[in-house]
Design an enzyme around this catalytic site. Structure first.
Site, PDB file in Angstrom:
ATOM      1  N   SER A 130      -6.967  -0.029  -4.176  1.00  0.00           N
ATOM      2  CA  SER A 130      -6.693   0.610  -2.880  1.00  0.00           C
ATOM      3  C   SER A 130      -6.905  -0.350  -1.704  1.00  0.00           C
ATOM      4  O   SER A 130      -7.445   0.027  -0.665  1.00  0.00           O
ATOM      5  CB  SER A 130      -7.546   1.868  -2.711  1.00  0.00           C
ATOM      6  OG  SER A 130      -7.236   2.829  -3.711  1.00  0.00           O
ATOM      7  N   GLU A 170      -4.122   0.240 -16.857  1.00  0.00           N
ATOM      8  CA  GLU A 170      -3.125   1.196 -17.336  1.00  0.00           C
ATOM      9  C   GLU A 170      -2.595   0.798 -18.709  1.00  0.00           C
ATOM     10  O   GLU A 170      -2.279   1.653 -19.538  1.00  0.00           O
ATOM     11  CB  GLU A 170      -1.993   1.316 -16.312  1.00  0.00           C
ATOM     12  CG  GLU A 170      -2.459   2.008 -15.039  1.00  0.00           C
ATOM     13  CD  GLU A 170      -1.543   1.764 -13.855  1.00  0.00           C
ATOM     14  OE1 GLU A 170      -0.477   1.139 -14.024  1.00  0.00           O
ATOM     15  OE2 GLU A 170      -1.908   2.198 -12.746  1.00  0.00           O
ATOM     16  N   GLY A 193      -5.368   3.303  -7.039  1.00  0.00           N
ATOM     17  CA  GLY A 193      -4.467   4.380  -6.670  1.00  0.00           C
ATOM     18  C   GLY A 193      -5.141   5.681  -6.285  1.00  0.00           C
ATOM     19  O   GLY A 193      -4.489   6.718  -6.142  1.00  0.00           O
ATOM     20  N   LYS A 237       4.297  -1.980 -10.330  1.00  0.00           N
ATOM     21  CA  LYS A 237       4.289  -0.965 -11.385  1.00  0.00           C
ATOM     22  C   LYS A 237       5.725  -0.479 -11.639  1.00  0.00           C
ATOM     23  O   LYS A 237       6.646  -1.285 -11.680  1.00  0.00           O
ATOM     24  CB  LYS A 237       3.315   0.154 -11.015  1.00  0.00           C
ATOM     25  CG  LYS A 237       1.911  -0.389 -10.723  1.00  0.00           C
ATOM     26  CD  LYS A 237       0.859   0.677 -10.567  1.00  0.00           C
ATOM     27  CE  LYS A 237      -0.486   0.023 -10.289  1.00  0.00           C
ATOM     28  NZ  LYS A 237      -1.579   1.014 -10.215  1.00  0.00           N
ATOM     29  N   ASN A 296       1.432  -5.776  -7.423  1.00  0.00           N
ATOM     30  CA  ASN A 296       1.816  -5.101  -8.663  1.00  0.00           C
ATOM     31  C   ASN A 296       2.639  -3.870  -8.306  1.00  0.00           C
ATOM     32  O   ASN A 296       2.111  -2.866  -7.851  1.00  0.00           O
ATOM     33  CB  ASN A 296       0.569  -4.699  -9.457  1.00  0.00           C
ATOM     34  CG  ASN A 296       0.925  -3.971 -10.753  1.00  0.00           C
ATOM     35  OD1 ASN A 296       2.081  -3.955 -11.177  1.00  0.00           O
ATOM     36  ND2 ASN A 296      -0.076  -3.372 -11.381  1.00  0.00           N
ATOM     37  N   HIS A 334      -4.036  -5.005 -17.659  1.00  0.00           N
ATOM     38  CA  HIS A 334      -4.237  -4.029 -16.596  1.00  0.00           C
ATOM     39  C   HIS A 334      -4.812  -2.745 -17.188  1.00  0.00           C
ATOM     40  O   HIS A 334      -4.519  -2.386 -18.331  1.00  0.00           O
ATOM     41  CB  HIS A 334      -2.909  -3.739 -15.886  1.00  0.00           C
ATOM     42  CG  HIS A 334      -3.062  -2.943 -14.632  1.00  0.00           C
ATOM     43  ND1 HIS A 334      -3.184  -1.567 -14.640  1.00  0.00           N
ATOM     44  CD2 HIS A 334      -3.121  -3.322 -13.327  1.00  0.00           C
ATOM     45  CE1 HIS A 334      -3.308  -1.139 -13.395  1.00  0.00           C
ATOM     46  NE2 HIS A 334      -3.279  -2.162 -12.587  1.00  0.00           N
ATOM     47  N   GLU A 392     -10.534  -5.096 -10.928  1.00  0.00           N
ATOM     48  CA  GLU A 392     -10.089  -3.817 -10.379  1.00  0.00           C
ATOM     49  C   GLU A 392     -10.954  -2.692 -10.926  1.00  0.00           C
ATOM     50  O   GLU A 392     -10.803  -2.311 -12.101  1.00  0.00           O
ATOM     51  CB  GLU A 392      -8.631  -3.550 -10.761  1.00  0.00           C
ATOM     52  CG  GLU A 392      -7.634  -4.507 -10.154  1.00  0.00           C
ATOM     53  CD  GLU A 392      -6.215  -4.028 -10.352  1.00  0.00           C
ATOM     54  OE1 GLU A 392      -5.513  -3.808  -9.357  1.00  0.00           O
ATOM     55  OE2 GLU A 392      -5.812  -3.851 -11.520  1.00  0.00           O
TER      56      GLU A 392
END
Length: 240
Positions: A204, A95, A169, A10, A8, A93, A163
């Site tokens: 991560s 986000e 991140g 992003k 991904n 996702h 996730e």
């Protein structure tokens, strides 16, 4: 179950940078021990699809709308992704859920539409640190799967990406024990709902922790963020 190594990107890489990456990555992609899937930014999708033609690399979009066309300014069409040569759509996702307010109901519509187009939805699920510390992880994941797959077709391809939101991140990684426990739970929930799907881990993931994580039960691969932006680091993950 087959292994999948997904990237991904992003909001990274211009079309020129995308072409340059894949020209280099194609030279080593045969080393991968599973299926390779990349999710570039929407503006770089065409560059990605064109550059990987004839290779073992699959391309997908990071998001789509629940309809293929209409007055939906700024959204992406899954039909366009298909026509470009894409195979996957990343859906739900964290986000998208947190920053853009996507609901489980909208996510369910997207999953169904993507399947109906003959593409594969990669549905993301995960809990926040507050939810994990309150021992609500199982309940959160069960709800996300129950609602997110409410309109899905059990006979069509599906991939789940777990996730933990607190590990995306941040440099924090769930312990192998946490990954094993949670992936076993997710597998159990999917089985109860009547679905069979690979379950990827994301959060991560790097070359040094990938071998241990892939060895955990019901871990069928990874959804990788930052470590997928460089050819060397991602191919090391994709060869575990």
């Amino acid at each position: 179950m087959k292994k999948i190594f997904a990237a991904n990107w992003k909001l990274h890489k211009t079309p020129a940078e995308t072409r340059a990456f894949f020209k280099s990555f194609k030279e080593v992609s045969a080393k991968a021990t599973g299926e390779l899937v990349f999710f570039p930014s929407a503006i770089s999708l065409e560059a990605a699809c064109d550059t990987v033609k004839g290779s073992n690399i699959h391309i997908g979009a990071q998001n789509c709308y629940a309809q293929n066309q209409g007055a939906f300014t700024g959204e992406n069409s899954a039909q366009v992704v298909k026509e470009l040569g894409g195979d996957y759509i990343l859906i739900g996702h964290s986000e998208r859920r947190q920053l853009f307010g996507e609901t489980d109901g909208l996510i369910a519509e997207k999953v169904a539409m993507v399947q109906n187009l003959g593409l594969t939805p990669m549905l993301c699920i995960g809990e926040t640190l507050q939810e994990r510390e309150a021992a609500h992880t199982f309940r959160v994941l069960e709800t996300q799967l129950l609602l997110g797959l409410a309109k899905a077709d059990k006979s069509k391809p599906l991939v789940i990406a777990y996730e933990p939101v607190w590990a995306i991140g941040t440099g924090k990684v769930a312990t192998p024990e946490q990954v094993a426990e949670t992936h076993t739970d997710v597998h159990g929930i999917l089985t109860k709902l009547g679905f069979t799907a690979p379950i990827l881990y994301g959060g991560s993931v790097k070359a040094d922790n990938a071998p241990t994580l892939i060895a955990q039960p019901h871990v069928s691969g990874f959804l990788v963020g930052g470590a997928s932006l460089e050819v060397d680091s991602f191919i090391k993950i994709a060869t575990v």
